[in-house]
Design a protein around this motif. Structure first.
Motif, PDB file in Angstrom:
ATOM      1  N   ALA A   1      32.595  32.655 116.103  1.00  0.00           N
ATOM      2  CA  ALA A   1      32.881  33.798 115.241  1.00  0.00           C
ATOM      3  C   ALA A   1      33.558  33.303 113.967  1.00  0.00           C
ATOM      4  O   ALA A   1      34.151  32.226 113.941  1.00  0.00           O
ATOM      5  N   VAL A   2      33.464  34.138 112.933  1.00  0.00           N
ATOM      6  CA  VAL A   2      34.111  33.814 111.663  1.00  0.00           C
ATOM      7  C   VAL A   2      34.564  35.110 111.007  1.00  0.00           C
ATOM      8  O   VAL A   2      33.939  36.167 111.186  1.00  0.00           O
ATOM      9  N   ILE A   3      35.671  35.017 110.267  1.00  0.00           N
ATOM     10  CA  ILE A   3      36.160  36.155 109.502  1.00  0.00           C
ATOM     11  C   ILE A   3      36.440  35.683 108.085  1.00  0.00           C
ATOM     12  O   ILE A   3      37.065  34.644 107.880  1.00  0.00           O
ATOM     13  N   ARG A   4      35.956  36.432 107.118  1.00  0.00           N
ATOM     14  CA  ARG A   4      36.057  36.024 105.722  1.00  0.00           C
ATOM     15  C   ARG A   4      37.485  36.230 105.230  1.00  0.00           C
ATOM     16  O   ARG A   4      38.176  37.163 105.632  1.00  0.00           O
ATOM     17  N   TRP A   5      37.879  35.379 104.291  1.00  0.00           N
ATOM     18  CA  TRP A   5      39.262  35.404 103.830  1.00  0.00           C
ATOM     19  C   TRP A   5      39.551  36.648 103.005  1.00  0.00           C
ATOM     20  O   TRP A   5      40.677  37.125 102.981  1.00  0.00           O
ATOM     21  N   ILE A   6      38.548  37.181 102.327  1.00  0.00           N
ATOM     22  CA  ILE A   6      38.742  38.391 101.549  1.00  0.00           C
ATOM     23  C   ILE A   6      37.770  39.445 102.074  1.00  0.00           C
ATOM     24  O   ILE A   6      36.599  39.182 102.296  1.00  0.00           O
ATOM     25  N   GLY A   7      38.290  40.602 102.361  1.00  0.00           N
ATOM     26  CA  GLY A   7      37.448  41.685 102.845  1.00  0.00           C
ATOM     27  C   GLY A   7      37.350  41.763 104.349  1.00  0.00           C
ATOM     28  O   GLY A   7      37.072  42.812 104.911  1.00  0.00           O
ATOM     29  N   GLY A   8      37.559  40.626 105.028  1.00  0.00           N
ATOM     30  CA  GLY A   8      37.557  40.633 106.487  1.00  0.00           C
ATOM     31  C   GLY A   8      36.190  40.764 107.131  1.00  0.00           C
ATOM     32  O   GLY A   8      36.096  41.106 108.311  1.00  0.00           O
ATOM     33  N   THR A   9      35.140  40.445 106.405  1.00  0.00           N
ATOM     34  CA  THR A   9      33.803  40.498 107.006  1.00  0.00           C
ATOM     35  C   THR A   9      33.717  39.511 108.164  1.00  0.00           C
ATOM     36  O   THR A   9      34.222  38.385 108.076  1.00  0.00           O
ATOM     37  N   THR A  10      33.095  39.943 109.258  1.00  0.00           N
ATOM     38  CA  THR A  10      32.992  39.089 110.439  1.00  0.00           C
ATOM     39  C   THR A  10      31.545  38.792 110.781  1.00  0.00           C
ATOM     40  O   THR A  10      30.624  39.509 110.386  1.00  0.00           O
ATOM     41  N   ASN A  11      31.374  37.718 111.543  1.00  0.00           N
ATOM     42  CA  ASN A  11      30.055  37.347 112.040  1.00  0.00           C
ATOM     43  C   ASN A  11      30.245  36.660 113.381  1.00  0.00           C
ATOM     44  O   ASN A  11      31.254  35.969 113.595  1.00  0.00           O
ATOM     45  N   TYR A  12      29.285  36.858 114.279  1.00  0.00           N
ATOM     46  CA  TYR A  12      29.392  36.331 115.636  1.00  0.00           C
ATOM     47  C   TYR A  12      28.086  35.693 116.064  1.00  0.00           C
ATOM     48  O   TYR A  12      27.005  36.097 115.641  1.00  0.00           O
ATOM     49  N   THR A  13      28.196  34.732 116.955  1.00  0.00           N
ATOM     50  CA  THR A  13      26.991  34.248 117.595  1.00  0.00           C
ATOM     51  C   THR A  13      26.491  35.316 118.563  1.00  0.00           C
ATOM     52  O   THR A  13      27.286  36.120 119.089  1.00  0.00           O
ATOM     53  N   ASP A  14      25.200  35.352 118.780  1.00  0.00           N
ATOM     54  CA  ASP A  14      24.604  36.445 119.544  1.00  0.00           C
ATOM     55  C   ASP A  14      25.178  36.577 120.951  1.00  0.00           C
ATOM     56  O   ASP A  14      25.337  37.684 121.467  1.00  0.00           O
ATOM     57  N   SER A  15      25.507  35.464 121.569  1.00  0.00           N
ATOM     58  CA  SER A  15      25.929  35.508 122.971  1.00  0.00           C
ATOM     59  C   SER A  15      27.282  36.172 123.176  1.00  0.00           C
ATOM     60  O   SER A  15      27.631  36.512 124.312  1.00  0.00           O
ATOM     61  N   VAL A  16      28.058  36.363 122.109  1.00  0.00           N
ATOM     62  CA  VAL A  16      29.379  36.970 122.270  1.00  0.00           C
ATOM     63  C   VAL A  16      29.482  38.331 121.596  1.00  0.00           C
ATOM     64  O   VAL A  16      30.511  38.998 121.714  1.00  0.00           O
ATOM     65  N   LYS A  17      28.447  38.751 120.903  1.00  0.00           N
ATOM     66  CA  LYS A  17      28.486  40.050 120.221  1.00  0.00           C
ATOM     67  C   LYS A  17      28.731  41.164 121.227  1.00  0.00           C
ATOM     68  O   LYS A  17      28.119  41.224 122.288  1.00  0.00           O
ATOM     69  N   GLY A  18      29.652  42.058 120.876  1.00  0.00           N
ATOM     70  CA  GLY A  18      29.996  43.156 121.762  1.00  0.00           C
ATOM     71  C   GLY A  18      31.050  42.805 122.788  1.00  0.00           C
ATOM     72  O   GLY A  18      31.572  43.692 123.466  1.00  0.00           O
ATOM     73  N   ARG A  19      31.363  41.517 122.932  1.00  0.00           N
ATOM     74  CA  ARG A  19      32.379  41.084 123.906  1.00  0.00           C
ATOM     75  C   ARG A  19      33.596  40.464 123.223  1.00  0.00           C
ATOM     76  O   ARG A  19      34.715  40.630 123.702  1.00  0.00           O
ATOM     77  N   PHE A  20      33.374  39.734 122.150  1.00  0.00           N
ATOM     78  CA  PHE A  20      34.459  39.049 121.455  1.00  0.00           C
ATOM     79  C   PHE A  20      34.736  39.741 120.130  1.00  0.00           C
ATOM     80  O   PHE A  20      33.827  40.267 119.480  1.00  0.00           O
TER      81      PHE A  20
END
Length: 124
Positions: free
Chosen positions: A49-68
């Protein structure tokens, strides 16, 4: 120099939850995109997972989406990874990392600073 220290790992049964923390020192957390990666024995380091330094946009690998869920508290200079519905395939050493790039990255070699890792073990 930026120093990262992870905590919160441990042993949990399948279906359980853990919250990992990553304390950042040396520079303000708000200057960096923050990522979580993991590495299981015999496998390559994997983006989580990653969270952007400005705005807080997040992204996840598919296997953890909805859980992490990744989040950050810039005032506390801490980033978190809330992990729910854990399964044995989540067993790995989890690392947090800091990247001062303009865009978030899912590639480990784009990250400039790394913590020492924290072990997460999920029993079946």
């Amino acid at each position: 120099q930026v120093h990262l220290v992870e905590s919160g790992g441990g042993l949990v049964q399948a279906g359980g939850s853990l919250r990992l923390s990553c304390a950042v020192s040396g520079r303000a957390l708000s200057s960096y995109n923050m990522g979580w990666f993991r590495q299981a024995p015999g496998k390559e380091r994997e983006f989580v997972a990653v969270i952007r330094w400005i705005g807080g946009t997040t992204n996840y690998t598919d296997s953890v989406k909805g859980r992490f869920t990744i989040s950050r508290d810039n005032a506390r200079n801490t980033v978190y990874l809330q992990m729910n519905s854990l399964n044995p395939e989540d067993t790995a050493i989890y690392y947090c990392a800091a990247d001062n790039g303009a865009r978030t990255s899912m590639v480990w070699y784009d990250y400039d600073y790394w913590g020492q890792g924290t072990q997460v073990t999920v029993s079946s």
